[in-house]
Each structure stands twice: as structure tokens, then as C-alpha cells.
Design a protein around this motif. Structure first.
Motif, PDB file in Angstrom:
ATOM      1  N   TYR A  28       0.818  -1.222   0.000  1.00 27.37           N
ATOM      2  CA  TYR A  28       0.000   0.000   0.000  1.00 27.37           C
ATOM      3  C   TYR A  28       0.855   1.276   0.000  1.00 27.37           C
ATOM      4  N   VAL A  63       3.398   0.463   8.361  1.00 28.51           N
ATOM      5  CA  VAL A  63       2.863   1.110   9.563  1.00 28.51           C
ATOM      6  C   VAL A  63       3.448   0.444  10.808  1.00 28.51           C
ATOM      7  N   CYS A  88      -2.364   2.570  12.556  1.00 29.20           N
ATOM      8  CA  CYS A  88      -3.371   1.778  11.844  1.00 29.20           C
ATOM      9  C   CYS A  88      -4.687   1.888  12.605  1.00 29.20           C
ATOM     10  N   GLY A  89      -5.720   2.391  11.911  1.00 35.48           N
ATOM     11  CA  GLY A  89      -7.033   2.565  12.529  1.00 35.48           C
ATOM     12  C   GLY A  89      -7.621   1.252  13.015  1.00 35.48           C
ATOM     13  N   LEU A  90      -7.291   0.155  12.331  1.00 34.09           N
ATOM     14  CA  LEU A  90      -7.785  -1.154  12.762  1.00 34.09           C
ATOM     15  C   LEU A  90      -7.061  -1.606  14.033  1.00 34.09           C
ATOM     16  N   ASN A 116      -2.648  -7.220  12.165  1.00 33.07           N
ATOM     17  CA  ASN A 116      -2.916  -5.778  12.230  1.00 33.07           C
ATOM     18  C   ASN A 116      -3.353  -5.416  13.650  1.00 33.07           C
ATOM     19  N   CYS A 174     -11.145  -2.110   9.516  1.00 34.34           N
ATOM     20  CA  CYS A 174     -10.255  -1.162   8.833  1.00 34.34           C
ATOM     21  C   CYS A 174     -11.140  -0.080   8.216  1.00 34.34           C
ATOM     22  N   PRO A 175     -10.908   1.186   8.548  1.00 30.62           N
ATOM     23  CA  PRO A 175     -11.781   2.237   8.011  1.00 30.62           C
ATOM     24  C   PRO A 175     -11.758   2.328   6.487  1.00 30.62           C
ATOM     25  N   GLU A 202     -10.821  -7.839   4.430  1.00 22.97           N
ATOM     26  CA  GLU A 202     -11.200  -6.817   5.420  1.00 22.97           C
ATOM     27  C   GLU A 202     -12.453  -6.056   4.980  1.00 22.97           C
ATOM     28  N   CYS A 263      -5.317   4.762   2.483  1.00 20.69           N
ATOM     29  CA  CYS A 263      -4.954   4.733   3.897  1.00 20.69           C
ATOM     30  C   CYS A 263      -3.903   5.829   4.105  1.00 20.69           C
ATOM     31  N   MET A 266      -0.456   4.900   5.287  1.00 22.29           N
ATOM     32  CA  MET A 266       0.426   4.216   4.331  1.00 22.29           C
ATOM     33  C   MET A 266       1.042   5.188   3.320  1.00 22.29           C
TER      34      MET A 266
HETATM   35  S1  SF4 Z   1      -5.374  -0.012   5.222  1.00 25.85           S
HETATM   36 FE1  SF4 Z   1      -6.587  -0.332   7.096  1.00 25.85          FE
HETATM   37  S2  SF4 Z   1      -5.681  -2.133   8.077  1.00 25.85           S
HETATM   38 FE2  SF4 Z   1      -4.197  -1.385   6.558  1.00 25.85          FE
HETATM   39  S3  SF4 Z   1      -2.844   0.001   7.723  1.00 25.85           S
HETATM   40 FE3  SF4 Z   1      -4.487   1.277   6.836  1.00 25.85          FE
HETATM   41  S4  SF4 Z   1      -6.055   1.392   8.448  1.00 25.85           S
HETATM   42 FE4  SF4 Z   1      -4.682  -0.327   8.979  1.00 25.85          FE
END
Ligand code: SF4
Length: 308
Positions: A28, A63, A88-90, A116, A174-175, A202, A263, A266
Motif C-alpha cells: 500500500y 505502519v 493503523c485505525g484497525l 494488524n 479497517c476504516p 477486510e 490509507c 500508508m
Molecule cells: S489499510 Fe486499514 S488495516 Fe491497513 S494500515 Fe491502513 S487502516 Fe490499517
């Protein structure tokens, strides 16, 4: 390429040789970071590479939970995350204290934690998994054991469907992937009626149900080889379009949504950040010893399980 960028890349290559460093980048990351990297891949692939490399320094472009995993699996190496604030939001949806509390409520459950997640959460887990091997991890759990699946409810729902096992699902997501809806899939199919739809697990169940293939980013590269169409709609973070286009230049790839599949974490690391990280040899990622030992056993069990 701009002269400045070329000069930065030359200097990075020089510093890499001086420090015996290797650059790992997640699928990513921005294209210029992926092109710079020695190895690109998904969480599972990069974890394996981090454990296996004989380089003294790992510059991890991803991340924080990924860089933590690299530091845990390669404790004798210096692991550098060029921008410490890449989160990471997740992963943020689960804390170690919450997992301990859930264990108290489900004392007989096997705790399976998606990579994650923070090192502290991994340390509370029996085994980790990635989206690439989650199904096989679940299949190894005796049928009579409860399973608590942390933290992604969508990945959990997908492996539940694949394995027929009922899981206790954490309520995280994951948002980026959770924002994709069934209507987005239908609209993408209307735009590109010849294309096959590949989405990440996801994504919500309403989205995976409409896809032709559901796989990790590493699995997407294999799926493109396997599936007959020449055109693909890709339902994951848009950075993945770069390795797909690089690996299969004769195929056509469309993002599932026209916008919103980014993201932000990322996209934070730039070439200048990588250069600065190699020059200063920081910021170093460290995990306290007790957490690292416990998280390591959960990660090593994960590495023993092959891809789905
Ligand atoms: S894409 Fe989603 S799971 Fe992957 S790092 Fe970003 S927030 Fe986290």
C-alpha cells in the motif's frame, strides 16, 4: 524522474550498502517507495522476509504494527520505521487490557489475533494470523474449542464463512475497507462489465459476497494469474494497483471506488524520510522484552501455517 529524486535515491542506495540495510515496503506504500524497496509484499510476506534477512538494518516502510513485528522476529537487527506516527485505525480498536478482559469472559477460547494489531495485543494472544493464512489458522483449532477473533470483524466474518466455524468476533474494522459497500461493487461492475472483482477480506460481508475472488494483497497477485479475464476491479487500498500493474502489464486494473480507498498512514513515508532514516539510523522500533517474547511465540506459530 526528477533530478532531486534521482539524487536522493542514489544516496539511499549508498547508505544502504554502508549500513548493510534492506528496505521492505508494504503493497500500500506510494509507488516511489515500492520501487525503491528491496522487497515488497503483504504483512505475511514481509514478516517472513524480516525474520529471514541477514541484513543488519531493516528500514520498514509500512505502519507501526508491521515494524514492531519485524523487530520482534529479528531482535538482533535494527528496525527503523522512517515515520514513527504511521499507525493503523484497525490496530487501534484493540488494547491489551481489553483482550485480557475478553479472555476473562471467554476463559476457554483460543485467542487468534490478526497481525494488524499492536505488539501488546499479540502478546495476549495464542496465535496470530494474516489475511493470507487466517483460514488455515482457524482450521488447525480443535472443533470443540471456542475462538475469539481479534480485532477485524470483517476478516473474522469471512473466515467464519470459509471454515464453517462460529467465531466470537471483536468489533474492529479497517476504516478504508469497511467504507466499501455493495453498491460500490455494483457500480464498478456497471462501469467495467468484463472485469473480475477481487476484494480484500477486510471488506464487509456484503462486499465479499459479490466478489469473484477474496484474497490478501499477496493473494491478489496470484489470483490475477489464475483468473481468465484480462480486466480486474480491485477492492483494496489503492496502492495495490501499482504492484498489480507492474506484475501484469498486459492486464487492466481499475480501483473499485473512484476515491476514498486511501490509507493516509500508508502514504506518509517519502523518499526524504527514508534518506533521513538511513542517515540518522532512527527512529528505531523497540518492543519491551516481556511483550516481545510473548508476541513472538504468537507470531512464530503464525509463520508455521501456510497460506490459504
Ligand atoms: S489499510 Fe486499514 S488495516 Fe491497513 S494500515 Fe491502513 S487502516 Fe490499517
Amino acid at each position: 524522474m526528477h533530478d532531486d529524486a534521482a539524487a536522493i535515491i542514489n544516496r539511499i542506495q549508498q547508505l544502504k550498502r554502508e549500513h548493510r540495510a534492506i528496505i521492505l515496503a508494504h503493497n500500500y506504500e506510494p509507488p516511489e517507495i515500492q520501487d525503491l524497496a528491496d522487497i515488497t509484499g503483504d504483512s505475511l510476506g514481509l514478516s517472513v522476509q524480516a525474520a529471514a534477512t541477514d541484513a543488519g538494518v531493516i528500514v520498514f516502510c509500512g505502519v507501526s504494527f508491521m515494524a514492531e513485528s519485524a523487530a520482534i522476529l529479528a531482535p538482533e537487527k535494527r528496525v527503523i520505521l522512517p515515520r514513527q506516527e504511521c499507525g493503523c485505525g484497525l490496530a487501534d480498536t484493540a488494547t491489551a487490557a481489553q483482550v485480557r478482559e475478553a479472555r476473562r469472559r471467554h476463559p476457554d477460547a483460543v485467542v487468534i489475533t490478526y497481525v494488524n494489531s499492536s505488539a501488546a495485543v499479540k502478546a495476549e494472544s495464542d496465535i496470530c494470523c494474516t489475511s493470507g493464512n487466517a483460514v488455515n489458522v482457524i482450521k488447525r483449532v480443535p472443533a470443540d474449542r471456542e475462538i475469539l477473533f481479534v480485532p477485524d470483524r470483517n476478516l473474522g466474518a469471512w473466515v467464519q464463512q470459509q471454515t464453517g466455524r462460529r467465531l466470537i468476533l471483536w468489533n474492529g474494522c479497517c476504516p478504508v475497507h469497511d467504507a466499501i459497500r455493495a453498491d460500490d461493487v455494483r457500480a464498478a461492475r456497471a462501469r467495467h462489465p468484463e472485469a473480475a472483482v477481487i476484494v480484500h477480506p477486510e471488506c464487509r460481508p456484503e462486499v465479499t459476497a459479490l466478489a469473484d475472488a477474496v484474497c490478501s494483497t499477496g493473494g491478489m497477485l496470484a489470483a490475477v494469474d489464475r483468473l481468465p479475464p484480462r480486466e480486474f476491479i480491485i477492492g483494496t487500498e489503492e496502492g495495490m494497483l501499482h504492484p498489480l500493474r507492474r506484475a501484469a502489464p498486459d492486464r487492466i486494473f481499475h480501483p473499485l471506488k473512484m476515491n476514498g480507498m486511501i490509507c493516509a498512514d500508508m502514504k506518509k513515508i517519502s523518499l526524504v524520510d527514508v534518506l533521513r532514516a538511513l542517515e540518522k539510523q532512527e527512529p528505531v522500533v523497540s518492543v519491551d522484552q516481556d511483550t516481545a517474547v510473548r508476541a513472538r511465540s504468537a507470531l512464530e506459530r503464525m509463520l508455521d501455517v501456510p497460506r490459504n
